[in-house]
Design a protein around this motif. Structure first.
Motif, mmCIF file in Angstrom:
data_model
loop_
_atom_site.group_PDB
_atom_site.id
_atom_site.type_symbol
_atom_site.label_atom_id
_atom_site.label_comp_id
_atom_site.label_asym_id
_atom_site.label_seq_id
_atom_site.Cartn_x
_atom_site.Cartn_y
_atom_site.Cartn_z
ATOM 1 N N VAL A 5 0.855 -1.194 0.000
ATOM 2 C CA VAL A 5 0.000 0.000 0.000
ATOM 3 C C VAL A 5 0.885 1.236 0.000
ATOM 4 O O VAL A 5 1.652 1.475 0.937
ATOM 5 N N ARG A 6 0.784 1.996 -1.050
ATOM 6 C CA ARG A 6 1.550 3.237 -1.185
ATOM 7 C C ARG A 6 0.573 4.361 -1.545
ATOM 8 O O ARG A 6 0.105 4.449 -2.683
ATOM 9 N N MET A 7 0.251 5.191 -0.589
ATOM 10 C CA MET A 7 -0.743 6.250 -0.788
ATOM 11 C C MET A 7 -0.319 7.273 -1.835
ATOM 12 O O MET A 7 -1.156 7.913 -2.473
ATOM 13 N N ARG A 8 0.984 7.401 -2.042
ATOM 14 C CA ARG A 8 1.476 8.396 -3.002
ATOM 15 C C ARG A 8 1.155 8.032 -4.443
ATOM 16 O O ARG A 8 1.241 8.882 -5.335
ATOM 17 N N ARG A 9 0.753 6.777 -4.713
ATOM 18 C CA ARG A 9 0.461 6.380 -6.091
ATOM 19 C C ARG A 9 -0.650 7.232 -6.716
ATOM 20 O O ARG A 9 -0.702 7.392 -7.933
ATOM 21 N N LEU A 10 -1.544 7.737 -5.859
ATOM 22 C CA LEU A 10 -2.711 8.463 -6.370
ATOM 23 C C LEU A 10 -2.568 9.972 -6.226
ATOM 24 O O LEU A 10 -3.555 10.702 -6.304
ATOM 25 N N ARG A 11 -1.336 10.437 -6.056
ATOM 26 C CA ARG A 11 -1.140 11.869 -5.835
ATOM 27 C C ARG A 11 -0.432 12.562 -6.976
ATOM 28 O O ARG A 11 -0.071 13.736 -6.863
ATOM 29 N N SER A 12 -0.257 11.898 -8.085
ATOM 30 C CA SER A 12 0.450 12.501 -9.215
ATOM 31 C C SER A 12 -0.376 12.363 -10.481
ATOM 32 O O SER A 12 -1.092 11.368 -10.675
ATOM 33 N N GLY A 13 -0.254 13.364 -11.356
ATOM 34 C CA GLY A 13 -0.904 13.315 -12.650
ATOM 35 C C GLY A 13 -2.407 13.486 -12.573
ATOM 36 O O GLY A 13 -2.967 13.998 -11.592
#
Length: 324
Positions: A5-13
């Motif tokens: 689980v990496r929350m940062r995956r949904l914070r770009s683009g």
């Protein structure tokens, strides 16, 4: 669990925008206007950069500018030429707010939704929101109610689309609803300042509305900043009395109250981003301490996120330009 689980995956683009939970739109905004029948040119407010009192004849021009920016509604505050102990300049057919309403509606019609503040503080010689027993320096609740009803009716007959009582008098919604209905204004909704706190954040407004008080303070009728359960009770009572929209004022120091009221009642809810909130951000930006556009947007977004369906804010035009 990390690393799956990496929350940062949904914070770009693009995905960052696609999953955004709260959006801020020009349709959320109500623009406050101060109309003064004592002046013939705009009078800038030193504590509220960019905000001016306007002569009645310029009210329609200012509202038109707001409409061209996409702002759907204005709320009017009046500064009369004469004041007395009962605020009798609040309800005359040709008094300041009534004239301003007609100016705006004649120019813009349905293109601008006109709300009027219904209170006596701008019209009374003592600056309080109701009739006063001067001997004992007490603000009298029940004698004030028919005057608020009379004022609301005069605004509605002038063409106001909505009335917004702000005096925090017990029973004011019942009194105003009854007065409107008896005057064939049953379709005019009421936006109640249901949870209006006795706040130090109103300071600059008193310059703009010429509504300082001559004795005491407003703590005997406005709410204690320490209380939130009381705000829920106030909102419930106003809803039961017939309020169509309820409001929390101020906004930023009371986001918890806003969230509670919206969650509890799930009805149209407004928040007033008041003069002190506006002035602080403007002052910090002027000193170079904050990025004005970014903190304006973040502040108003937080109000929307907490539950506001509509936001009364002096930033309305600034935000509308930014969103464009």
């Amino acid at each position: 669990m990390f690393p799956q689980v990496r929350m940062r995956r949904l914070r770009s683009g693009k995905i960052r925008d696609m999953i955004r939970e709260t959006s801020l739109s020009v349709d959320d905004l109500i623009y406050p206007m101060f109309v003064d029948e004592n002046i013939d040119s705009p009078l800038a407010m030193s504590s509220m950069p960019g905000i001016s009192r306007l002569p009645v004849e310029m009210a329609a021009d200012d509202a038109k500018e707001a409409a061209e920016l996409g702002i759907p509604a204005v709320i009017l505050f009046g500064i009369p030429s004469t004041k007395d102990d009962k605020g009798s300049s609040a309800w005359g057919e040709d008094d300041v707010v009534q004239r301003a309403v007609r100016e705006i509606k004649n120019e813009l019609g349905k293109d601008m939704y006109v709300i009027t503040d219904v209170c006596l503080c701008e019209y009374t010689s003592h600056g309080h929101c109701g009739v006063v027993d001067m001997e004992h320096e007490q603000i009298l609740n029940d004698p004030t109610l028919p005057l608020l009803g009379r004022t609301a009716v005069s605004h509605a007959l002038a063409g106001a689309d909505m009335v917004a009582p702000s005096g925090m008098m017990d029973g004011m919604i019942t009194a105003i609803r009854d007065a409107l209905d008896k005057s064939n204004c049953s379709d005019v909704p009421i936006m109640s300042y249901a949870a209006k706190y006795s706040s130090a954040f109103y300071g600059p407004f008193r310059e703009a509305a010429d509504s300082g008080y001559s004795f005491g303070d407003r703590s005997s009728y406005q709410m204690d900043p320490a209380n939130s359960d009381e705000a829920v009770r106030e909102a419930e009572l106003d809803i039961l009395e017939g309020a169509d929209v309820i409001m929390v004022k101020p906004a930023l120091p009371y986001l918890d109250v806003l969230y509670r009221i919206k969650t509890e009642f799930k009805m149209p809810t407004a928040a007033y981003n008041v003069s002190g909130e506006f002035a602080m951000l403007k002052a910090a930006a002027r000193l170079g301490w904050l990025d004005e556009n970014k903190v304006m947007y973040e502040s108003l977004l937080s109000i929307k996120r907490a539950g506001a369906d509509m936001i009364l804010t002096y930033f309305a035009k600034d935000l509308a330009r930014m969103l464009k």
